[in-house]
Design a protein around this motif. Structure first.
Motif, mmCIF file in Angstrom:
data_model
loop_
_atom_site.group_PDB
_atom_site.id
_atom_site.type_symbol
_atom_site.label_atom_id
_atom_site.label_comp_id
_atom_site.label_asym_id
_atom_site.label_seq_id
_atom_site.Cartn_x
_atom_site.Cartn_y
_atom_site.Cartn_z
ATOM 1 N N ARG A 170 0.780 -1.076 0.004
ATOM 2 C CA ARG A 170 -0.021 0.078 -0.040
ATOM 3 C C ARG A 170 0.614 1.349 -0.066
ATOM 4 N N MET A 171 1.759 1.241 0.943
ATOM 5 C CA MET A 171 2.582 2.478 0.900
ATOM 6 C C MET A 171 3.536 2.830 -0.235
ATOM 7 N N MET A 174 1.195 4.190 -2.825
ATOM 8 C CA MET A 174 0.984 5.701 -2.575
ATOM 9 C C MET A 174 2.193 6.460 -2.958
ATOM 10 N N ALA A 175 3.417 5.801 -2.710
ATOM 11 C CA ALA A 175 4.639 6.459 -2.914
ATOM 12 C C ALA A 175 4.762 6.889 -4.659
ATOM 13 N N TRP A 177 5.434 4.220 -6.577
ATOM 14 C CA TRP A 177 6.644 3.150 -7.242
ATOM 15 C C TRP A 177 5.982 1.977 -8.018
ATOM 16 N N GLU A 336 18.337 6.112 -7.448
ATOM 17 C CA GLU A 336 19.199 6.979 -6.612
ATOM 18 C C GLU A 336 20.367 6.037 -5.939
ATOM 19 N N ASP B 120 -0.828 5.361 7.108
ATOM 20 C CA ASP B 120 -0.324 4.987 5.648
ATOM 21 C C ASP B 120 -0.314 3.492 5.531
ATOM 22 N N ALA B 121 0.004 2.744 6.556
ATOM 23 C CA ALA B 121 -0.049 1.447 6.111
ATOM 24 C C ALA B 121 -1.460 0.586 5.933
ATOM 25 N N LYS B 125 -5.754 7.006 1.953
ATOM 26 C CA LYS B 125 -6.009 7.047 0.476
ATOM 27 C C LYS B 125 -4.848 7.847 -0.162
ATOM 28 N N GLY B 127 -0.958 9.062 0.718
ATOM 29 C CA GLY B 127 -0.015 8.969 1.725
ATOM 30 C C GLY B 127 0.226 10.228 2.137
ATOM 31 N N LEU B 131 6.057 8.951 3.575
ATOM 32 C CA LEU B 131 6.008 7.609 2.758
ATOM 33 C C LEU B 131 7.154 6.991 2.614
ATOM 34 N N ASN B 132 8.244 7.805 1.937
ATOM 35 C CA ASN B 132 9.691 7.236 1.896
ATOM 36 C C ASN B 132 10.677 7.312 2.925
#
Lengths: 349, 395
Positions: A170-171, A174-175, A177, A336, B120-121, B125, B127, B131-132
């Motif tokens: 999920r994360m 959302m980012a 990727w 990166e 987030d997890a 909907k 983030g 997130l990173n």
């Protein structure tokens, strides 16, 4: 530098027992989940408590440690048992920090794979876990190179492992990727959108300085951070000059291209440096994209050298070299973190 | 082989924001364990913690951090990193050279941000800004990008020995010719994840921890960061040198995921091999900064391992009695404390001790005193049987 003697791999393809790379397993719902074996080599009481990353890591590790004495264990994993981590976090917040059982906490300790392998096999040697996202496994290789420089008689188990958990997926999605449109792994490289298809897996290797009967020799690696494509190409050119003589051509360029159009420029720049005589193959449609996918690239490189063949679906471009003696792997994570690995057939010269 | 020397130190702990402040507090035998004021946890006033009383916003202002998604773990690391490179006088050119490595250890990384991670997890909907930033690599990757570091970068997580292993890896990168200088150390911040994790194992003490005491009842969690600049001795002509990093070793206890074996095999082997790398005999170690967490298991097994190796162990103490257990930062912070022992030729008291453990009968250093010190050992042991020892020597 080290020699690679035995390997073990769990991936979305049948790689653990009988290897079959010809009949490609398709992605399922835009994911390349690992095909897990039965794990007859993990004590049942422990297996029950393990999440996917632990099972895959301990399962591949045990396949090699059952038959080999080593002087240490070096594992790369960006997230280790992240499903257990988030399960534990959810319990903390759902129960307002009430009394919890420690199982998920202990299982999600990042060095649990290396620790359990040491514990099960009573290995009191060097035991390290590198977690540097897309360079975790590359640091494992560098660590092993140094350990073997320092102790030329030693032998090490090295490997890379990561899992896709539902919540982690999920994360990352959302980012941005992962592909948002439905894409089959067969079409991964034809897409013109950002994102890749997520994968997971584990690959383990027995490495040492013994040339006899080695599958392959890792001649050199390089780790690089954020750089422009032009600078990566310059580094690759320098890497090849430094580690190869004129009579040692690269037969195969194994590219980490992952269908994310934002990063295609890096692979294109490197292909230019490699030149028109070298065959180019890709592997992310077999493994999916994840932080330690380079461990699976190393496994594939060894497999191609051993079988002297590359499955047709992996080939991007056919060069004019005869035989398959030297493989150069280039991978990058999120554009990166970059790495080169130079691999040679058998014991080499 | 070239000598690996320390030319810069950066540190932040609950005792202070600089090496000098930390020394003054250690000399005075200050205990910085207290209720939590900044971090939000159900245990904030129920258990003592080693909390740094500076808010994230204050850190961001001090460190000119304005981008979103930067966690407290990264802020603590950035503070210590900046101090270390300034202290060593590294130029931007040197920091950005392909010969300069950066190795960090952390166990919690961006998971200190538990509420955002939870949403987030599980639910969001769209983030959050983090997130990173949740993974462990995010801390060193932020610093790598901010300073344009081009050399080898890495993050270790071997639980509570993470930053000791980062220092060891840094020294080995230099010895093996992969770097000329390395900035190495580690960081951890207080997190619900670790507080509740250690609590679920019943090893958090409700009072300030009492390392090596018969009545010890567990550890306290702390936060902090320390980075050391390691360089080849022949490359640093004219620079201030704190000490030599002369020995190191990592072993595995191969016994249990979260406790040490009865005869302390892993700790014993780590200390023994670190002496071998340093080319020293046991009787040449003048002081040990022990792992000394204050748990039932660790302190007894570490004592047994010290007695196996040293017969009569040298003077020793646990600075976890001052700041608690800073997990992935502990090896780096305690390495910096070892440098203070060497430069100032002094030892600091181990706090809250009254009666020795019956089976081993060892007494930690009771009070501040001047002492002739040539070689100091630092121990860091972690979950997964991970055992690391470092040796620092006077130059």
């Amino acid at each position: 530098m080290f020699y690679i003697h035995q390997t073990s791999c769990i991936s979305h393809q049948p790689t653990f027992h009988e290897v079959d790379l010809e009949n490609l397993n398709r992605s399922d719902n835009n994911q390349l989940l690992a095909v897990e074996p039965k794990y007859s080599n993990i004590p049942i009481g422990q297996l029950r408590r393990m999440g996917r990353a632990l099972r895959m890591g301990v399962g591949t590790g045990m396949q090699l440690l059952e038959h080999n004495q080593t002087d240490g264990i070096i594992i790369g994993t960006a997230n280790s048992g992240i499903e257990d981590s988030i399960t534990f976090l959810n319990q903390i917040l759902d129960y307002q920090e009430g009394r919890l059982t420690p199982t998920n906490f202990v299982q999600s300790t990042f060095n649990a794979i290396a620790g359990l392998l040491g514990m099960i096999t009573k290995n009191t040697g060097y035991n390290a876990t590198h977690v540097h996202r897309g360079l975790a496994f590359e640091n494992v290789m560098l660590d092993a190179i140094m350990r073997l420089n320092e102790n030329p008689e030693h032998s090490y188990l090295i490997g890379g492992v990561d899992e896709i958990s539902v919540r982690n997926y999920r994360m990352e999605a959302m980012a941005g990727w992962y592909k948002t449109e439905e894409v089959s792994n067969l079409d991964l490289y034809q897409t013109e959108t950002p994102g890749s298809l997520p994968g997971e897996g584990a690959a383990m290797f027995i490495v040492n300085h013994k040339k006899d009967e080695a599958i392959a020799k890792l001649r050199a690696i390089q780790l690089l951070n954020v750089l422009e494509p032009k600078a990566i190409a310059a580094q690759l050119s320098q890497f090849m000059q430094q580690h190869l003589s004129d009579t040692e051509p690269i037969d195969l360029f194994l590219s980490g291209e992952n269908g994310d159009q934002r990063f295609f420029k890096y692979y294109a720049a490197c292909e230019k440096v490699i030149g028109p005589n070298t065959t180019i193959a890709r592997f992310k449609h077999l493994t999916g994209e994840f932080q330690t996918a380079s461990a699976l690239a190393l496994w594939l490189g060894c497999h191609f050298l051993q079988t002297q063949s590359i499955p047709a679906h992996a080939v991007k471009y056919i060069g004019d070299r005869n035989g398959l003696n030297r493989v150069l792997v280039y991978n990058n994570y999120h554009g990166e973190q970059h790495s080169f690995m130079l691999l040679e057939r058998g014991g080499g010269n | 082989m070239s000598k690996i020397v320390v030319t810069g130190v950066g540190i932040i702990t609950p005792l202070g924001n600089t090496l000098r402040q930390n020394r003054e507090a250690l000399k005075d035998g200050l205990c910085a364990l207290s209720s939590i004021e900044i971090f939000d946890s159900r245990y904030a006033t129920l258990l003592p913690f080693g909390e740094i009383k500076t808010t994230n916003q204050n850190f961001k202002d001090q460190l000119n951090v304005s981008e979103p998604g930067v966690t407290r773990t990264t802020l603590l690391a950035l503070h210590a990193f900046e101090q270390a490179i300034t202290d060593s006088g590294l130029s931007a050119e040197e920091i950005q050279s392909f010969d300069t490595g950066f190795i960090s250890g952390t166990t919690v990384g961006g998971m200190c941000i538990s509420d955002e991670l939870y949403h987030d997890a599980n639910h969001n909907k769209v983030g959050s800004a983090y997130l990173n930033s949740y993974d462990l690599g995010s801390v060193s990757i932020y610093i790598q990008k901010r300073y344009g570091i081009q050399g080898i970068t890495d993050t270790f997580n071997t639980a509570c020995s993470s930053s000791a292993n980062a220092l060891m890896y840094g020294a080995r990168l230099i010895q093996n010719g992969f770097a000329k200088r390395v900035i190495a150390g580690g960081v951890d911040s207080l997190a619900k994840f670790t507080i509740n994790g250690f609590n679920s194992l019943n090893i958090l003490s409700s009072a300030p921890c009492r390392p090596f005491d018969a009545e010890r009842s567990g550890l306290n969690l702390g936060e902090g960061s320390a980075f050391l600049v390691l360089e080849k001795e022949e490359e640093v002509k004219g620079k201030k040198i704190y000490a030599e990093l002369s020995g190191w070793a990592n072993t595995n206890d191969a016994f249990h995921p979260s406790s040490i074996s009865d005869n302390g095999e892993g700790p014993y082997l780590a200390m023994k091999k670190a002496l071998e790398v340093a080319g020293l005999q046991p009787n040449q170690i003048d002081f040990i900064n022990t792992h000394g967490t204050g748990t039932e298991n660790n302190d007894e097994k570490e004592s047994i391992a010290m007695q196996r190796l040293f017969q009569t162990p040298p003077a020793f103490a646990s600075t976890k009695s001052n700041i608690g257990h800073t997990l992935g930062a502990a090896g780096g912070i305690e390495a910096a404390f070892c440098l203070l022992n060497l430069i100032h030729q002094e030892v600091y008291p181990s706090l809250h001790f009254s009666h020795p453990i019956e089976t081993t009968g060892l007494y930690p250093v009771p009070q501040y005193e001047k002492k002739t010190i040539h070689h100091v050992m630092s121990n860091s042991f972690g979950f997964g049987g991970n055992c690391s020892s470092l040796v620092f020597s006077k130059v």
